[in-house]
Write a protein that holds these residues in place. Structure first.
Motif, PDB file in Angstrom:
ATOM      1  N   SER A 198      12.834  11.841  -9.890  1.00  0.00           N
ATOM      2  CA  SER A 198      12.438  11.075  -8.704  1.00  0.00           C
ATOM      3  C   SER A 198      11.310  11.760  -7.955  1.00  0.00           C
ATOM      4  O   SER A 198      10.419  11.094  -7.403  1.00  0.00           O
ATOM      5  N   ALA A 217      10.119  13.603   0.644  1.00  0.00           N
ATOM      6  CA  ALA A 217      10.172  12.229   1.157  1.00  0.00           C
ATOM      7  C   ALA A 217      10.118  12.234   2.681  1.00  0.00           C
ATOM      8  O   ALA A 217       9.409  11.420   3.299  1.00  0.00           O
ATOM      9  N   ASP A 268      13.475  17.007  -3.239  1.00  0.00           N
ATOM     10  CA  ASP A 268      12.967  15.637  -3.255  1.00  0.00           C
ATOM     11  C   ASP A 268      13.123  15.002  -1.874  1.00  0.00           C
ATOM     12  O   ASP A 268      12.210  14.342  -1.354  1.00  0.00           O
ATOM     13  N   SER A 324       3.235   8.356  -7.985  1.00  0.00           N
ATOM     14  CA  SER A 324       2.929   7.182  -7.171  1.00  0.00           C
ATOM     15  C   SER A 324       1.938   7.517  -6.068  1.00  0.00           C
ATOM     16  O   SER A 324       1.022   6.734  -5.774  1.00  0.00           O
ATOM     17  N   TYR A 325       2.130   8.689  -5.472  1.00  0.00           N
ATOM     18  CA  TYR A 325       1.219   9.131  -4.409  1.00  0.00           C
ATOM     19  C   TYR A 325      -0.214   9.225  -4.936  1.00  0.00           C
ATOM     20  O   TYR A 325      -1.146   8.660  -4.360  1.00  0.00           O
ATOM     21  N   GLN A 344       8.083  11.237  -9.998  1.00  0.00           N
ATOM     22  CA  GLN A 344       7.597   9.874  -9.817  1.00  0.00           C
ATOM     23  C   GLN A 344       7.008   9.670  -8.420  1.00  0.00           C
ATOM     24  O   GLN A 344       6.052   8.909  -8.239  1.00  0.00           O
ATOM     25  N   ARG A 345       7.557  10.381  -7.441  1.00  0.00           N
ATOM     26  CA  ARG A 345       7.025  10.280  -6.080  1.00  0.00           C
ATOM     27  C   ARG A 345       5.584  10.803  -6.035  1.00  0.00           C
ATOM     28  O   ARG A 345       4.701  10.194  -5.429  1.00  0.00           O
ATOM     29  N   TRP A 393       6.515  12.971   3.926  1.00  0.00           N
ATOM     30  CA  TRP A 393       5.625  11.817   3.909  1.00  0.00           C
ATOM     31  C   TRP A 393       5.909  10.884   5.093  1.00  0.00           C
ATOM     32  O   TRP A 393       4.985  10.380   5.729  1.00  0.00           O
TER      33      TRP A 393
END
Length: 305
Positions: free
Chosen positions: A154, A14, A10, A161-162, A157-158, A17
């Motif tokens: 997490s 992150a 994760d 959302s993306y 969800q990332r 990105w």
């Protein structure tokens, strides 16, 4: 995968990105390309499996040619991730406009929606399917797709959302019938859904021949079309030097559940044609053909079908 490994993954996504948006585009492309070259030199399990998969796609390639194809395929895969990490900060209208300049077969989608039963678009892990989705969301005002329930939560969800930021409606793949119910509802509303259709994540796929060998592919796209009367539209994606090429093929007719195996084989044949023409852009680094699985793994696949 351990909880620590999941958290580390994760963190890595992150960071990707953030890094891709912070670096100038040209520098980011060079950085990701060098990362791909390093991965090829390290020759880890994913790279070795990619090479074995590509050997089926281009059986006439000798060792040197296959090494070069593997290198180009890893660079293509790195390009996908670089673009994916950058997409949230890109001008989506400009991305859509660029895709629209080269996409072919849009009339097949238009004809499907004119019939009023929705469209099921199925595509392989090839090129940049997120860029194709940006165009589709812009063209139709949105569409629905499913997402594997990644761990940790997490990370899942990332990714949700993306893709929601790109205009996609995301339905989680949970292993029960809830995702199917949402997809059926959207088709009955004459909307479009888009599903990645080459790799079976459930171990209960439809047997097909692909590049002359036996494998399984998801039966969901054909089943949805058979149940609702929606058009089943194969799609191909690959990279051009400075953009993306998308091809929407003519629909595959599937009118009842008994036709699902034949329709899935037809889908596999169309995927194979596009992949054979653009092998470096097929990002399949996992075991794919049944002959690559251990005997116990093959037994599990058979029991699940």
């Amino acid at each position: 995968m351990s909880g620590f490994s999941q958290r580390l993954g994760d963190f890595g996504y992150a960071a990707g990105w953030r890094l891709a948006r912070w670096l100038p585009e040209s520098m980011g492309a060079v950085t990701f390309g060098l990362g791909a070259d390093l991965a090829v030199r390290r020759d880890g399990g994913g790279v070795r499996q990619l090479r074995r998969n590509l050997a089926r796609v281009v059986p006439q390639a000798d060792g040197v040619e296959l090494d070069e194809l593997t290198r180009r395929a890893m660079r293509s895969y790195a390009r996908y991730w670089h673009e994916m990490f950058r997409l949230p900060s890109m001008d989506h209208k400009e991305v859509s406009r660029k895709v629209a300049q080269s996409i072919t077969g849009v009339e097949n989608l238009d004809a499907a929606l004119a019939e009023g039963n929705g469209a099921v678009m199925a595509l392989p892990h090839s090129g940049n399917w997120d860029a194709a989705g940006v165009w589709l969301a812009d063209y139709l005002g949105g569409f629905t797709t499913v997402a594997e329930r990644l761990k940790p939560e997490s990370l899942y969800q990332r990714f949700v959302s993306y893709r929601e930021s790109l205009g996609f409606e995301i339905v989680p793949l949970t292993g029960d019938s809830s995702a199917m119910r949402v997809l059926l509802k959207r088709l009955r509303e004459n909307k479009a859904i888009c599903l990645v259709g080459d790799r079976d994540l459930t171990n209960s796929g439809v047997p097909v021949k692909f590049f002359g060998e036996q494998t399984r592919m998801p039966g969901g796209p054909a089943r949805l079309a058979a149940t609702t009367g929606a058009a089943l539209i194969p799609a191909g994606c690959w990279f051009t030097e400075d953009g993306w090429q998308i091809r929407l093929h003519p629909r595959i007719r599937v009118t009842n559940r008994s036709e699902v195996p034949a329709a899935t084989q037809a889908l596999a044949d169309i995927f194979a044609g596009d992949i054979a023409a653009h092998p470096a852009d097929w990002h399949m680094m996992q075991k794919f053909w049944l002959s690559d699985f251990e005997a116990g793994e093959q037994a599990d696949l058979g029991e699940a079908s």
